[in-house]
Design a protein around this motif. Structure first.
Motif, PDB file in Angstrom:
ATOM      1  N   HIS A   1      31.361  41.899  52.524  1.00  0.00           N
ATOM      2  CA  HIS A   1      31.552  40.762  51.536  1.00  0.00           C
ATOM      3  C   HIS A   1      32.895  41.028  50.801  1.00  0.00           C
ATOM      4  O   HIS A   1      33.541  39.808  50.366  1.00  0.00           O
ATOM      5  N   GLU A   2      33.205  42.168  50.364  1.00  0.00           N
ATOM      6  CA  GLU A   2      34.426  42.650  49.541  1.00  0.00           C
ATOM      7  C   GLU A   2      35.566  42.473  50.432  1.00  0.00           C
ATOM      8  O   GLU A   2      36.708  42.011  49.822  1.00  0.00           O
ATOM      9  N   ALA A   3      35.535  42.805  51.740  1.00  0.00           N
ATOM     10  CA  ALA A   3      36.737  42.637  52.394  1.00  0.00           C
ATOM     11  C   ALA A   3      36.974  41.088  52.500  1.00  0.00           C
ATOM     12  O   ALA A   3      38.389  40.637  52.423  1.00  0.00           O
ATOM     13  N   LEU A   4      36.096  40.190  52.407  1.00  0.00           N
ATOM     14  CA  LEU A   4      36.155  38.882  52.552  1.00  0.00           C
ATOM     15  C   LEU A   4      36.582  38.255  51.351  1.00  0.00           C
ATOM     16  O   LEU A   4      37.498  37.382  51.314  1.00  0.00           O
ATOM     17  N   LEU A   5      35.827  38.437  50.345  1.00  0.00           N
ATOM     18  CA  LEU A   5      35.946  37.724  49.009  1.00  0.00           C
ATOM     19  C   LEU A   5      36.388  38.498  47.883  1.00  0.00           C
ATOM     20  O   LEU A   5      36.765  38.162  46.674  1.00  0.00           O
ATOM     21  N   GLY A   6      36.289  39.752  48.187  1.00  0.00           N
ATOM     22  CA  GLY A   6      36.829  40.886  46.927  1.00  0.00           C
ATOM     23  C   GLY A   6      35.520  41.344  46.081  1.00  0.00           C
ATOM     24  O   GLY A   6      34.455  40.508  46.121  1.00  0.00           O
ATOM     25  N   ASP A   7      35.835  42.048  45.240  1.00  0.00           N
ATOM     26  CA  ASP A   7      34.861  42.375  44.300  1.00  0.00           C
ATOM     27  C   ASP A   7      35.279  42.366  42.732  1.00  0.00           C
ATOM     28  O   ASP A   7      36.134  42.417  42.386  1.00  0.00           O
ATOM     29  N   PRO A   8      34.137  41.138  42.390  1.00  0.00           N
ATOM     30  CA  PRO A   8      34.597  40.521  40.950  1.00  0.00           C
ATOM     31  C   PRO A   8      34.460  41.616  39.747  1.00  0.00           C
ATOM     32  O   PRO A   8      34.943  41.234  38.887  1.00  0.00           O
ATOM     33  N   ALA A   9      33.893  42.695  40.394  1.00  0.00           N
ATOM     34  CA  ALA A   9      33.562  43.557  39.161  1.00  0.00           C
ATOM     35  C   ALA A   9      34.774  44.378  39.077  1.00  0.00           C
ATOM     36  O   ALA A   9      34.777  45.592  38.066  1.00  0.00           O
ATOM     37  N   ALA A  10      35.738  44.501  40.021  1.00  0.00           N
ATOM     38  CA  ALA A  10      36.763  45.407  40.013  1.00  0.00           C
ATOM     39  C   ALA A  10      37.487  45.190  38.751  1.00  0.00           C
ATOM     40  O   ALA A  10      38.077  43.949  38.437  1.00  0.00           O
ATOM     41  N   ALA A  11      38.533  46.178  38.252  1.00  0.00           N
ATOM     42  CA  ALA A  11      39.437  46.069  37.120  1.00  0.00           C
ATOM     43  C   ALA A  11      40.519  45.207  37.434  1.00  0.00           C
ATOM     44  O   ALA A  11      41.120  44.580  36.724  1.00  0.00           O
ATOM     45  N   PHE A  12      41.013  45.552  38.579  1.00  0.00           N
ATOM     46  CA  PHE A  12      42.073  44.623  39.148  1.00  0.00           C
ATOM     47  C   PHE A  12      41.792  44.052  40.336  1.00  0.00           C
ATOM     48  O   PHE A  12      40.914  44.521  41.295  1.00  0.00           O
ATOM     49  N   GLU A  13      42.394  42.845  40.692  1.00  0.00           N
ATOM     50  CA  GLU A  13      42.141  42.217  42.038  1.00  0.00           C
ATOM     51  C   GLU A  13      42.827  42.620  43.288  1.00  0.00           C
ATOM     52  O   GLU A  13      43.845  42.722  43.218  1.00  0.00           O
ATOM     53  N   ALA A  14      42.003  43.293  44.255  1.00  0.00           N
ATOM     54  CA  ALA A  14      42.519  43.778  45.512  1.00  0.00           C
ATOM     55  C   ALA A  14      42.771  42.594  46.158  1.00  0.00           C
ATOM     56  O   ALA A  14      42.002  41.550  46.532  1.00  0.00           O
ATOM     57  N   ALA A  15      43.685  42.898  47.220  1.00  0.00           N
ATOM     58  CA  ALA A  15      43.724  42.015  48.375  1.00  0.00           C
ATOM     59  C   ALA A  15      42.560  41.666  49.178  1.00  0.00           C
ATOM     60  O   ALA A  15      41.640  42.506  49.284  1.00  0.00           O
ATOM     61  N   ASN A  16      42.073  40.316  49.593  1.00  0.00           N
ATOM     62  CA  ASN A  16      40.821  40.068  50.306  1.00  0.00           C
ATOM     63  C   ASN A  16      41.138  39.266  51.159  1.00  0.00           C
ATOM     64  O   ASN A  16      42.600  38.318  51.342  1.00  0.00           O
ATOM     65  N   VAL A  17      40.482  38.753  52.043  1.00  0.00           N
ATOM     66  CA  VAL A  17      40.577  37.956  53.336  1.00  0.00           C
ATOM     67  C   VAL A  17      40.963  36.337  52.973  1.00  0.00           C
ATOM     68  O   VAL A  17      41.840  35.573  53.234  1.00  0.00           O
ATOM     69  N   VAL A  18      39.774  35.984  51.736  1.00  0.00           N
ATOM     70  CA  VAL A  18      40.131  34.495  51.460  1.00  0.00           C
ATOM     71  C   VAL A  18      41.341  34.248  50.691  1.00  0.00           C
ATOM     72  O   VAL A  18      41.832  33.390  50.742  1.00  0.00           O
ATOM     73  N   GLY A  19      41.600  35.459  49.646  1.00  0.00           N
ATOM     74  CA  GLY A  19      42.875  35.277  48.952  1.00  0.00           C
ATOM     75  C   GLY A  19      44.197  35.391  49.824  1.00  0.00           C
ATOM     76  O   GLY A  19      45.144  34.328  49.666  1.00  0.00           O
ATOM     77  N   LEU A  20      44.065  35.958  50.805  1.00  0.00           N
ATOM     78  CA  LEU A  20      45.246  35.954  51.599  1.00  0.00           C
ATOM     79  C   LEU A  20      45.392  34.775  52.534  1.00  0.00           C
ATOM     80  O   LEU A  20      46.492  34.278  52.812  1.00  0.00           O
ATOM     81  N   LEU A  21      44.221  34.169  53.144  1.00  0.00           N
ATOM     82  CA  LEU A  21      44.197  32.848  53.802  1.00  0.00           C
ATOM     83  C   LEU A  21      44.528  31.839  52.851  1.00  0.00           C
ATOM     84  O   LEU A  21      45.365  30.927  53.253  1.00  0.00           O
ATOM     85  N   GLY A  22      44.246  31.912  51.652  1.00  0.00           N
ATOM     86  CA  GLY A  22      44.874  30.986  50.456  1.00  0.00           C
ATOM     87  C   GLY A  22      46.369  30.951  50.460  1.00  0.00           C
ATOM     88  O   GLY A  22      46.754  30.130  50.328  1.00  0.00           O
ATOM     89  N   ALA A  23      46.807  32.228  50.389  1.00  0.00           N
ATOM     90  CA  ALA A  23      48.326  32.353  49.998  1.00  0.00           C
ATOM     91  C   ALA A  23      49.143  31.880  51.329  1.00  0.00           C
ATOM     92  O   ALA A  23      49.876  30.986  51.277  1.00  0.00           O
ATOM     93  N   ALA A  24      48.478  32.036  52.407  1.00  0.00           N
ATOM     94  CA  ALA A  24      49.259  31.752  53.798  1.00  0.00           C
ATOM     95  C   ALA A  24      49.144  30.107  53.708  1.00  0.00           C
ATOM     96  O   ALA A  24      50.029  29.310  54.098  1.00  0.00           O
ATOM     97  N   ARG A  25      48.091  29.504  53.523  1.00  0.00           N
ATOM     98  CA  ARG A  25      47.818  27.949  53.482  1.00  0.00           C
ATOM     99  C   ARG A  25      48.751  27.513  52.419  1.00  0.00           C
ATOM    100  O   ARG A  25      49.394  26.220  52.953  1.00  0.00           O
ATOM    101  N   ASN A  26      48.974  27.903  51.193  1.00  0.00           N
ATOM    102  CA  ASN A  26      49.613  27.393  50.130  1.00  0.00           C
ATOM    103  C   ASN A  26      51.146  27.276  50.830  1.00  0.00           C
ATOM    104  O   ASN A  26      51.866  26.734  50.346  1.00  0.00           O
ATOM    105  N   ALA A  27      51.572  28.508  51.384  1.00  0.00           N
ATOM    106  CA  ALA A  27      53.070  28.465  51.882  1.00  0.00           C
ATOM    107  C   ALA A  27      53.212  27.283  52.702  1.00  0.00           C
ATOM    108  O   ALA A  27      54.272  26.937  52.782  1.00  0.00           O
TER     109      ALA A  27
END
Length: 568
Positions: free
Chosen positions: A234-260
Motif C-alpha cells: 500500500h505504501e509503495a503504491l499510495l505512500g504513507d499519509p502519516a509520514a513527515a514528508f511525502e516519499a515517492a510512490n507509484v501513484v505519484g510517479l504515474l501522475g507526474a508522468a501523465r502530467n508531463a
C-alpha cells in the motif's frame, strides 16, 4: 425283462450268450463250470464292482452286454434319455467292460456313461441276491424300505404330507440356524455402525467444510506476514499519509508522468494515447492500493479463532481417517454415514425375521410330529402283517419253528422317512428271543428269509427281474422243493433268474440254462446252452445221481419235471 446277455472273457467263460425268457430261468452246471460268472455278469452290467481278477487270462478285457426289454413310457426310458441314450428297436442295450488293468467303461443306450448311472438305473430294473448281496438286507434303511414297499398305498398319502413338512422344516431350521448363529456377528456389526454414526452425529460435518477450514487456518496462521505485506504494498503504491514528508510512490510517479505527457498531447495522437494509458494505470494502481488498505484492515491475528479452527480440523481429521474412505475426505465420511444407516436398518430388521421364523418353526415341529406319528402307525400295522406273512412262508421253507418279527422303534431325530427305525428279527427256534438277522440266522437261513420276503412282496415290488445266487444253499429234500415252488410263484409276476445246484429247484424252471465246461488240455472255457426236454432230464439226472444216463436218475428227473409242471 432281461432278454439276452452276452459274456466275453469273464472268468472261465470265453464267450457265451444267455437267452433268457419271461418267468423262471434256472442256471445249472458242474462245480467250477462258471455258474457264478452268470450272476457276476449281471452284477457288472448293473454297476457292480469291476474286479480285474475276473478277466479271463489272455483276454485283456471282460465285456458284458445286455439287451433289456423296457416299458417305452416308463421311468427307465426317461432316465436313459436324460443320460443321452436311446432304445434299440424298443430294447435298452447296456454294456460294461473291465480291462485286466482295472479300467472300467459303461455304455447305456449307445452312450458312454459313468458307472453310477447304471447303479441308479438298477433300482428300477433288477434285484440281485447273491451271498454278498444278502448283506444289504441287514441294513436298517433297506429293511425300512422293504416294510414301506409292503405297506404300499396306505403309506403314500402320509408319506407325501410328511415329506412336505420335513423339507420345509429343514429349510426354516437352516435359515434360522444361520441367522441365530450369526446373531453375535450381526450385533457386533450393528454396534460398530451405531458407534460410528454417533461419532459422526456429534461432529456434524458439512459438505466441503474441510477445504474451507484448511484455507482459513492457513490465513490465520500467517496473519502478521499477510498484514505487513499488504501495508508495504500500500505504501509503495499510495505512500504513507502519516509520514513527515511525502516519499515517492507509484501513484505519484504515474501522475507526474501523465502530467508531463498531457502538456504536449495535442501535438501527437500517439503520445496522447500513451497519456491515456498512464491515466488508466494510475486509476488501477489507486484501486489496488485502496483494496490493499482494506485487506490490511481485515487481516488480524486472532489466536482464539485459530485455535477453534485447528480444533475443528482435528475433529474432522479423526472422522475422515476412520470413515472417509481412500481419500480421507468429509464427503467420504458423509457417504459412509448414508450407507451405514441403511445397513443398520437391515440388521435391525433381521430380529423381526428371526421371530417370524421361530413361530413358523414351532408350528412345523408340531406338524412334523403329527405326520411322523401317522407314518409310525401305518408302519406298525404293516409290520404285524408282514411278520405273519414271512413267518408263514418260512414254515414252508423247512423252518417250521422260526418266527420273524419286524420291530418299529422311534429314533431321536427326524429323517427323510420319519422317526422310525425298522429292524427285521428272527427267532429260529421256539423260546429263543428274536435277534437281528445277522445274529439270529445262518447263511442258509438268511437266504430263505430273503426268499420269503421277496415272495411276500410278489406283485407289489416294482423290480421286474430278480437274480438269486445259491439261494438254496444248505437245504435239500422237501425244503428244496418248497424253494422251487416259491421261486415259481415269484416268477408269475416277475422275471426270475436262479443259479442252483439242486434238481428240486431246477425242475420248476420255465427255461433251463446249463453252463458247460470243456477242457482241451491247455485252455478251459465255458459256454451256456439252453436245454430242451431231453437235455433237462439228462442234467437233472446228473444233479440227482451224478450220472447223466442212470435209469433211476432219469426216472427221478422225469418225476420231478412232471410234478413241477403240474404245480405250475
Amino acid at each position: 425283462m432281461v432278454d439276452e446277455v452276452r459274456i466275453r472273457g469273464l472268468g472261465v467263460i470265453d464267450e457265451a450268450v444267455l437267452d433268457l425268457s419271461p418267468g423262471f430261468n434256472v442256471v445249472t452246471g458242474e462245480t467250477g463250470a462258471g455258474k457264478t460268472m452268470v450272476v457276476t455278469s449281471l452284477g457288472l452290467m448293473f454297476g457292480g464292482r469291476a474286479d480285474p481278477q475276473r478277466v479271463r487270462p489272455g483276454a485283456g478285457r471282460a465285456t458284458v452286454e445286455g439287451r433289456i426289454v423296457v416299458d417305452p413310457g416308463g421311468r427307465v426310458v426317461e432316465r436313459v434319455e436324460e443320460a443321452g441314450g436311446e432304445l434299440d428297436d424298443g430294447a435298452l442295450i447296456v454294456t460294461r467292460s473291465v480291462s485286466a488293468e482295472g479300467r472300467s467303461r459303461a455304455f447305456l443306450g449307445g452312450r458312454s456313461v459313468p458307472v453310477s448311472v447304471l447303479i441308479n438305473l438298477a433300482d428300477d430294473l433288477v434285484a440281485v441276491h447273491g451271498q454278498s448281496d444278502q448283506q444289504r438286507l441287514l441294513q436298517s434303511a433297506r429293511q425300512r424300505g422293504a416294510l414301506d414297499r409292503y405297506a404300499g398305498g396306505a403309506l403314500t398319502k402320509p408319506m407325501r404330507a410328511y415329506t412336505k413338512a420335513y423339507q420345509r422344516h429343514r429349510q426354516v431350521s437352516a435359515l434360522l440356524e444361520e441367522l441365530t448363529t450369526r446373531a453375535r456377528e450381526r450385533e457386533q456389526e450393528a454396534e460398530l455402525l451405531r458407534f460410528g454414526l454417533e461419532e459422526i452425529e456429534k461432529v456434524e460435518p458439512k459438505e466441503g467444510e474441510d477445504v474451507d477450514l484448511a484455507a482459513e487456518e492457513e490465513r490465520l496462521g500467517h496473519a502478521d506476514a499477510l498484514h505487513g505485506a499488504a501495508d508495504s504494498a500500500h505504501e509503495a503504491l499510495l505512500g504513507d499519509p502519516a509520514a513527515a514528508f511525502e516519499a515517492a510512490n507509484v501513484v505519484g510517479l504515474l501522475g507526474a508522468a501523465r502530467n508531463a505527457l498531457d502538456a504536449v498531447r495535442d501535438h501527437d495522437p500517439e503520445l496522447a494515447g500513451l497519456a491515456d494509458r498512464l491515466a488508466e494505470a494510475g486509476y488501477l494502481v489507486s484501486d489496488v492500493g485502496t483494496d490493499l488498505a482494506s485487506y490490511a484492515d481485515s487481516v488480524d491475528a486472532d489466536p482464539a479463532r485459530l485455535a477453534a479452527v485447528q480444533e475443528r480440523r482435528a475433529e474432522l481429521t479423526a472422522l475422515t481417517r476412520k470413515y472417509g474412505g481412500p481419500d480421507a475426505t468429509v464427503a467420504g465420511v458423509l457417504e459412509w454415514s448414508r450407507r451405514s444407516a441403511a445397513r443398520l436398518t437391515e440388521l435391525e430388521g433381521d430380529d423381526d425375521r428371526i421371530e417370524e421364523l421361530r413361530a413358523e418353526h414351532a408350528e412345523l415341529a408340531e406338524r412334523l410330529a403329527a405326520e411322523a406319528g401317522e407314518l409310525t402307525a401305518v408302519r406298525t400295522r404293516a409290520a404285524e402283517r408282514f411278520s405273519g406273512a414271512v413267518t408263514e412262508e418260512l414254515t414252508a421253507l423247512a423252518m417250521p419253528h422260526a418266527r420273524v418279527e419286524v420291530t418299529v422303534s422311534r429314533s431321536q431325530d427326524y429323517g427323510p422317512h420319519g422317526l422310525d427305525e425298522v429292524e427285521v428279527r428272527l427267532a429260529p427256534h421256539p423260546g429263543s428271543p428274536p435277534l437281528p438277522l445277522h445274529k439270529g440266522a445262518s447263511g442258509g437261513e438268511l437266504s430263505r428269509v430273503m426268499l420269503a420276503i421277496e415272495v411276500v412282496f410278489a406283485g407289489a415290488d416294482p423290480v421286474p427281474t430278480f437274480v438269486f445266487d445259491e439261494v438254496d444253499a444248505g437245504v435239500g429234500g422237501k425244503a428244496a422243493v418248497e424253494i422251487g415252488r416259491r421261486l415259481a410263484r415269484l416268477a408269475r409276476n416277475a422275471q426270475v433268474i436262479v443259479v442252483t445246484h439242486l434238481p428240486q429247484v431246477a425242475a420248476f424252471a420255465d427255461q433251463h440254462l446249463m453252463v458247460e465246461k470243456s477242457d482241451d488240455g491247455t485252455v478251459t472255457s465255458s459256454g451256456v446252452t439252453a436245454l430242451d426236454r431231453e437235455g433237462r432230464v439228462r442234467e437233472l439226472s446228473r444233479m440227482l445221481a451224478g450220472l447223466e444216463d442212470s435209469e433211476l436218475g432219469r426216472a427221478h428227473a422225469e418225476e420231478l419235471l412232471a410234478m413241477a409242471a403240474e404245480e405250475r
